[in-house]
Scaffold this active site. Structure first.
Site, PDB file in Angstrom:
ATOM      1  N   THR A 169      13.150  14.558  38.148  1.00 42.39           N
ATOM      2  CA  THR A 169      12.744  13.202  37.785  1.00 42.39           C
ATOM      3  C   THR A 169      11.335  13.237  37.211  1.00 42.39           C
ATOM      4  O   THR A 169      10.693  14.279  37.141  1.00 42.39           O
ATOM      5  CB  THR A 169      12.802  12.286  39.024  1.00 42.39           C
ATOM      6  OG1 THR A 169      12.504  10.942  38.633  1.00 42.39           O
ATOM      7  CG2 THR A 169      11.784  12.717  40.079  1.00 42.39           C
TER       8      THR A 169
ATOM      9  N   CYS B  90       5.667   4.327  35.409  1.00 39.91           N
ATOM     10  CA  CYS B  90       4.544   4.030  34.533  1.00 39.91           C
ATOM     11  C   CYS B  90       4.998   3.249  33.301  1.00 39.91           C
ATOM     12  O   CYS B  90       6.183   3.185  32.987  1.00 39.91           O
ATOM     13  CB  CYS B  90       3.870   5.330  34.100  1.00 39.91           C
ATOM     14  SG  CYS B  90       4.999   6.518  33.317  1.00 39.91           S
TER      15      CYS B  90
ATOM     16  N   HIS C 175      24.839   5.844  36.847  1.00 41.29           N
ATOM     17  CA  HIS C 175      24.848   4.939  35.698  1.00 41.29           C
ATOM     18  C   HIS C 175      26.244   4.759  35.089  1.00 41.29           C
ATOM     19  O   HIS C 175      26.716   3.624  34.959  1.00 41.29           O
ATOM     20  CB  HIS C 175      23.842   5.401  34.653  1.00 41.29           C
ATOM     21  CG  HIS C 175      22.418   5.275  35.105  1.00 41.29           C
ATOM     22  ND1 HIS C 175      21.381   6.019  34.582  1.00 41.29           N
ATOM     23  CD2 HIS C 175      21.852   4.471  36.055  1.00 41.29           C
ATOM     24  CE1 HIS C 175      20.249   5.689  35.176  1.00 41.29           C
ATOM     25  NE2 HIS C 175      20.503   4.765  36.077  1.00 41.29           N
TER      26      HIS C 175
END
Length: 427
Positions: free
Chosen positions: A167, A172, A236
């Protein structure tokens, strides 16, 4: 015995110059040049550039359209400003912002913070210029990153070090594109694997030096474990299928966007458990075939949530409970397209467009080589490839005309167990 002529000895001693007092060596403060390339122009690339430029020779590289020229123009002569999650502000300036891949000749380390579908483009572009011993780190590597790297560099790959992260180190975003960014949070630790594994100490020293004390870079035994651990390859596509497959959706527009993680129901949980159990079957088969292979990090989705979010989820007894009650997921919705005040699913969003070719296809391709039945993966992949307009799997086999656009082993000409073991450096 001969007598000692004391007068002669005294005269000789008087004629010698006294030895100069030896001072201890001064501390060395020689310059130790180190050059890092940061690839990309998105959130993570800009944060990494701002962070690393404060300490090292740093070059930002983007091969996407005219992104590099736009970034260079936006920054001008000013410093890049990065606000850390501690409140500290770093002002720094990269040595260059360019789209010229030949700058890889200067690199001691290359950090890829670009979408995984672009990794191959950067590997190919840098290959002619990279010097032996260069470290290439992908944040994240997704699935089969090490094998893709080796296939693009050929014989030259054996002189390089590949580091695959599970990851990104930070949450951010940029606040003023090309000029300012903020680090919203830093992970406590992140897993990374190195090929060849013997180079982990060297790679660890470099990357830990780049990112700082946190996150702590934790060694994973091999890049196959990182590949099979890839949660995006299952979560996902699985959640998208669970909400928008023909069994659950009639094709009509909706008055509001459905919740993504909080909206996971028993049907979607069944899909996800099916996918993760098939990946576990792959891992156990590989461990059976390769003596000593450690795939402990290729855990189930439920265990992944327990590892990453321990103590944060009120209900962590089941996979559904973890996803529904994770506070970090609160309010996150399915990707949708608005039309006339109503919503339709965006079935070409990166959850399918990226995570299927660079994640799910690796799992399915390896499962096919190993002879592991994958009925749930087959079902989701058949639906997803139609959504993204690709032909990857034909009649249940990874042999479609678009296979070369994926991370499936077959895309790199790997069709046997021995071929895969060799390509993955597991022999």
């Amino acid at each position: 015995a001969s007598k000692i002529d004391k007068a002669a000895v005294a005269a000789e001693a008087a004629s010698k110059k006294p030895k100069e007092e030896q001072k201890p060596p001064a501390e060395s403060e020689e310059k130790n040049p180190f050059t890092v390339l940061v690839c990309g122009g998105g959130n993570a690339a800009q944060v990494a550039t701002g962070m690393f430029s404060a300490r090292y020779n740093t070059i930002a590289v983007s091969l996407y359209a005219d992104e590099a020229a736009k970034w260079k123009a936006a920054l001008g002569e000013d410093d890049f400003e990065l606000t850390l999650d501690t409140g500290k502000v770093i002002k720094s300036k990269p040595d260059d912002i360019t789209n010229d891949p030949s700058c890889a000749a200067k690199a001691d380390a290359i950090i890829l913070a670009v979408p995984s579908f672009a990794h191959g483009q950067y590997f190919e572009a840098f290959a002619p210029y990279m010097k032996p011993g260069c470290l290439v780190a992908c944040m994240p590597a997704r699935s089969g990153g090490d094998i893709l790297f080796a296939s693009k560099l050929g014989e030259k790959a054996k002189d390089m070090i590949f580091m695959g992260f599970e990851t990104l180190p930070w949450a951010c975003r940029f606040t003023e594109w090309g000029r300012k960014a903020v680090c919203l949070g830093t992970k406590g630790s992140i897993l990374a694997a190195v090929t060849p594994p013997t180079k982990f100490p060297q790679a660890f020293a470099i990357l830990q030096g780049c990112v700082g004390v946190f996150p702590h870079v934790v060694e994973s035994p091999n890049n196959l474990g990182i590949s099979l651990r890839n949660p995006g390859a299952q979560i996902h596509p699985g959640v998208m299928f669970g909400r928008w497959c023909p069994e659950k959706w009639d094709g009509a527009s909706l008055p509001e966007k459905p919740l993504f993680y909080q909206g996971v129901d028993e049907f979607s949980e069944g899909v996800l458990n099916g996918l993760t159990n098939e990946v576990q079957a792959i891992a156990r088969k590989m461990e059976e075939l390769v003596p000593g292979l450690d795939l402990k990090d290729a855990c189930t989705l439920h265990q992944w949530y327990l590892d990453c979010y321990a103590g944060q989820m009120p209900d962590d007894k089941t996979l559904k409970g973890c996803m529904n009650t994770n506070p970090g997921y609160r309010g996150l919705t399915h990707p949708c397209i608005e039309a006339d005040g109503k919503y339709m699913p965006d079935l070409k969003y990166r959850y399918l467009m990226e995570d299927v070719p660079t994640g799910m296809c690796f799992n399915k391709g390896l499962g096919e080589i190993l002879g592991v039945p994958m009925p749930m993966t087959d079902k989701v992949l058949a639906w997803a490839q139609e959504c993204i307009g690709m032909s990857i799997m034909v009649d249940g086999k990874m042999c479609g005309p678009d296979i070369g656009k994926t991370r499936a082993p077959q895309a790199m000409g790997i069709t046997t167990v021995d071929g895969f073991v060799k390509a993955a450096g597991l022999a």
